[in-house]
Design a protein around this motif. Structure first.
Motif, PDB file in Angstrom:
ATOM      1  N   PRO A  82       0.995  -1.159   0.119  1.00 28.04           N
ATOM      2  CA  PRO A  82       0.169  -0.058   0.018  1.00 28.04           C
ATOM      3  C   PRO A  82       0.775   1.218  -0.084  1.00 28.04           C
ATOM      4  O   PRO A  82       0.535   2.176  -0.499  1.00 28.04           O
TER       5      PRO A  82
ATOM      6  N   ASP B  55      -7.555   9.490  -9.590  1.00 24.92           N
ATOM      7  CA  ASP B  55      -7.612   7.974  -9.649  1.00 24.92           C
ATOM      8  C   ASP B  55      -6.477   7.149  -9.118  1.00 24.92           C
ATOM      9  O   ASP B  55      -6.479   6.072  -9.120  1.00 24.92           O
TER      10      ASP B  55
ATOM     11  N   VAL C 245      -3.910   5.187  -6.786  1.00 30.64           N
ATOM     12  CA  VAL C 245      -4.044   4.191  -5.605  1.00 30.64           C
ATOM     13  C   VAL C 245      -2.750   3.719  -4.988  1.00 30.64           C
ATOM     14  O   VAL C 245      -2.961   2.854  -4.045  1.00 30.64           O
ATOM     15  N   TYR C 246      -1.857   4.491  -5.389  1.00 33.33           N
ATOM     16  CA  TYR C 246      -0.421   4.317  -4.699  1.00 33.33           C
ATOM     17  C   TYR C 246      -0.159   5.831  -4.450  1.00 33.33           C
ATOM     18  O   TYR C 246       0.926   6.379  -5.061  1.00 33.33           O
TER      19      TYR C 246
ATOM     20  N   HIS D  58      -9.876  10.560  -0.991  1.00 30.40           N
ATOM     21  CA  HIS D  58     -10.364   9.420  -1.460  1.00 30.40           C
ATOM     22  C   HIS D  58      -9.278   8.582  -2.346  1.00 30.40           C
ATOM     23  O   HIS D  58      -8.213   9.459  -2.457  1.00 30.40           O
ATOM     24  N   MET D  59      -9.781   7.330  -2.720  1.00 31.64           N
ATOM     25  CA  MET D  59      -8.696   6.710  -3.491  1.00 31.64           C
ATOM     26  C   MET D  59      -9.363   6.299  -4.644  1.00 31.64           C
ATOM     27  O   MET D  59     -10.650   6.042  -4.773  1.00 31.64           O
TER      28      MET D  59
ATOM     29  N   GLU E  44      -9.701   1.395  -9.470  1.00 31.50           N
ATOM     30  CA  GLU E  44      -9.009   0.255  -9.776  1.00 31.50           C
ATOM     31  C   GLU E  44      -7.318   0.003  -9.310  1.00 31.50           C
ATOM     32  O   GLU E  44      -6.876   0.939  -9.320  1.00 31.50           O
TER      33      GLU E  44
ATOM     34  N   ASN F 182      -7.049  -0.640  -6.075  1.00 33.14           N
ATOM     35  CA  ASN F 182      -7.100  -0.085  -4.970  1.00 33.14           C
ATOM     36  C   ASN F 182      -7.276  -1.320  -3.794  1.00 33.14           C
ATOM     37  O   ASN F 182      -8.606  -2.137  -3.892  1.00 33.14           O
ATOM     38  N   TYR F 183      -6.322  -1.929  -3.004  1.00 34.10           N
ATOM     39  CA  TYR F 183      -6.441  -3.195  -2.467  1.00 34.10           C
ATOM     40  C   TYR F 183      -6.105  -2.744  -0.854  1.00 34.10           C
ATOM     41  O   TYR F 183      -6.001  -3.722  -0.016  1.00 34.10           O
ATOM     42  N   LEU F 184      -6.655  -1.448  -0.398  1.00 35.77           N
ATOM     43  CA  LEU F 184      -6.267  -1.335   0.997  1.00 35.77           C
ATOM     44  C   LEU F 184      -7.402  -2.096   1.890  1.00 35.77           C
ATOM     45  O   LEU F 184      -6.802  -2.252   2.809  1.00 35.77           O
TER      46      LEU F 184
ATOM     47  N   TYR G 277      -9.026   1.070   6.293  1.00 34.43           N
ATOM     48  CA  TYR G 277      -8.664   2.129   5.738  1.00 34.43           C
ATOM     49  C   TYR G 277      -9.863   3.182   5.405  1.00 34.43           C
ATOM     50  O   TYR G 277      -9.716   4.429   5.394  1.00 34.43           O
TER      51      TYR G 277
END
Length: 613
Positions: free
Chosen positions: A77, A164, A166-167, A203-204, A207, A209-211, A217
């Protein structure tokens, strides 16, 4: 301040790499080293659900994933580099090997910022950090003192506005990754240009987004326009707050970024005893004390609340500045006549006068569009705390067809608008290409690999424009053509009128930097009034002698204006936007009647005067 600890992978020469990840609900966490050799490292559980371990064999550049509970493999993450995609392995980064050449760079005071907002993928032909580097001499020559990068955290594919991501810790691979970003910051500082980075803590993206696989989270207490809210005040929120605080500190400390622009802080939902923004500012202050540099936090907010800016000891959050939408909306509605959607709250000349003299227009008064009372009084807040613009990525890109003002108003009005931004008392910001009247639009674009998600984005864009009377079909955000259409042409080298407009921007910036009256830019050193008969806005800066008087003719007719003598002084023309050298039809001296304080303003023109004995 709350719990604070480093997270992610950390490489140290001669000692290998340590790994730390927060996964409070996991029963087992391993690091799976993917390359250059395959290996597995079991992590030890520590307090609050942090898992840690180290290996002397793992070098910088090694790729890895975490395996949760013996089965689920996910990227880190807090990954600092995603060499391939948002779904694949993370890479270890060595922050010690880059050779900084900034010499004694200590940053710039906020009052010196003249910001140039740009999108990395569309600003240059290359669409990379290196592509921006090549054009820095042109920005410096224009007079820009700070560039603001739209978000560069790793997102899916190669085309995205950046919101968008995600990291949050990983500089986008297709832009040049962490080394490319450091090279750009280094080059900016050598040119005397500060770097502002747009970060998204509200926000995250969907696509990659594995939090949720790691821990809580997100919270179901609130909803945002983008789905579940990030967890800033619910159970386990200390560690989510730590995640984003560590992110901010990394950009400032390891990448030498000067300022962070915090996206949509009104969507950072926190009802705790100390708001996340205040805690973040306290950590930024602490880092500044350690490094001997001042770092700035600039908020984007639509709440018109000076609590963001007021000192912590006075109950505020202590941020350096915030974007001021009221100024943009007042200018836009006056020059375009548009009154749909949120523009219905604006459009009267007195709105522009009020925002020049007081800051917020909606300062505790009723908003017809929002159907509620909005805002606080910003009169006492320093002018530098408000970032103003006539165009930005939101206001251009969230139009259905992405039209810039170039498509909406006359060439003469473009110069008038330039003056409204650069001769205001506030911190000015330009949007890339604005300075020469770029013809290409700035459209909304994505490159999701999930087809269902791409279709949802298309549908969402169509629905978003229902409140506006815009005609036509919204371009497909997923199509590469939409992205290509949004690239700057930098055509002012070949187009004479564009070159003249850019030269006018350059002259305005130079005037702002050098005129004594602009040396103390405060609302208290300014008077503004609007003459309804002539449709002329009068703006006088009295910070220091000689004073500067600006007249903006919003009408489509020439106006003969007599300017009162200032303490016995007469006025001389500094800048006339209708001068032939700026693509107009007159010359500077033609504006003034010999021996009088009477001046001729051409239609849709700006005349800047300076007092003389």
């Amino acid at each position: 301040m709350g719990i604070i600890r480093t997270i992610g992978s950390e490489f140290t020469e001669g000692k290998g790499t340590s790994f730390t990840v927060w996964a409070p609900e996991a029963t087992e966490v391993e690091v799976i080293i993917k390359s250059p050799t395959q290996n597995t490292l079991s992590l030890q559980r520590e307090a609050f659900g942090y898992w840690t371990g180290a290996s002397e064999e793992v070098e910088s550049g090694a790729t890895y994933m975490y395996r949760l509970n013996g089965e689920t493999e996910r990227p880190d993450p807090a990954s600092q580099f995603q060499p391939t995609t948002v779904h694949e392995a993370s890479a270890v980064v060595d922050h010690t090997k880059f050779k900084w050449e900034e010499k004694d760079w200590k940053g710039l005071p906020l009052e010196k910022y003249i910001i140039y907002e740009l999108h990395v993928g569309t600003f240059s032909e290359e669409g990379t950090f290196a592509g921006i580097e090549k054009k820095l001499p042109e920005l410096k020559e224009l007079g820009i003192t700070a560039i603001e990068l739209m978000p560069i955290s790793q997102f899916p594919g190669e085309r995205n506005w950046g919101y968008d991501g995600v990291y949050p810790f990983a500089a986008q691979n297709s832009y040049g990754g962490p080394e490319g970003l450091k090279s750009l910051v280094n080059a900016c500082h050598k040119e005397g240009i500060a770097v502002v980075l747009d970060v998204v803590y509200n926000h995250m993206g969907p696509e990659g987004n594995y939090l949720n696989d790691y821990g809580p989270y997100f919270t179901s207490k609130y909803n945002t326009p983008w789905g579940a809210a990030l967890n800033f005040d619910d159970a386990h929120s200390d560690h989510v707050r730590n995640f984003f605080i560590q992110n901010a500190l990394m950009w400032l400390r390891d990448f030498h970024i000067d300022a962070l622009r915090l996206d949509a802080v009104h969507a950072i939902l926190d009802m705790g005893s100390k708001h996340f923004l205040q805690e973040l500012q306290e950590h930024i202050n602490q880092l500044g004390e350690q490094t001997g540099r001042e770092y700035l936090l600039i908020a984007e907010s639509d709440m018109n609340n000076v609590r963001l800016l007021n000192p912590i000891e006075q109950g505020g959050y202590g941020l350096a500045a915030q974007w001021m939408d009221d100024y943009h909306h007042a200018v836009h509605t006056l020059v375009t006549g548009e009154r749909e959607g949120y523009y219905e709250d604006y459009g009267e000349p007195e709105h522009l006068v009020k925002t020049l003299e007081h800051g917020f227009i909606y300062n505790g008064i009723y908003s017809e569009h929002r159907k509620k009372t909005l805002g606080t009084d910003a009169t006492q807040n320093p002018a530098k705390q408000f970032v103003v613009c006539a165009q930005n990525h939101d206001q251009v890109g969230n139009r259905m067809l992405g039209e810039r003002l170039t498509q909406l108003v006359s060439f003469e009005k473009l110069k008038l608008v330039a003056g409204l931004v650069l001769l205001s008392p506030y911190t000015p910001m330009l949007f890339m290409g604005e300075e020469y009247g770029e013809q290409n639009p700035f459209l909304y674009f994505v490159s999701h690999t999930d087809k269902e998600l791409a279709e949802l984005v298309r549908k969402g864009r169509r629905e978003e424009f229902s409140a506006f009377a815009w005609k036509g079909e919204a371009p497909d955000p997923q199509a590469e053509e939409t992205f290509q259409k949004s690239k700057l042409q930098h055509s002012y080298h070949q187009n004479e009128q564009q070159r003249q407009l850019r030269d006018f921007y350059k002259a305005l910036i130079q005037l702002r930097k050098t005129a004594p009256a602009f040396s103390k830019l405060e609302k208290q050193n300014l008077t503004a009034s609007f003459d309804q008969t002539t449709q002329v806005l009068h703006l006088t800066h009295t910070g220091q002698q000689p004073f500067v008087h600006c007249m903006f003719n919003f009408s489509d007719k020439a106006q003969q204006i007599s300017v009162p003598q200032e303490a016995g002084n007469k006025w001389e023309v500094l800048l006339n936007s209708s001068d032939v050298q700026w693509g107009g039809q007159s010359n500077r001296s033609a504006a003034a009647e010999s021996g009088t304080n009477s001046f001729l303003l051409q239609p849709e023109s700006l005349l800047t005067l300076q007092s003389k004995n």
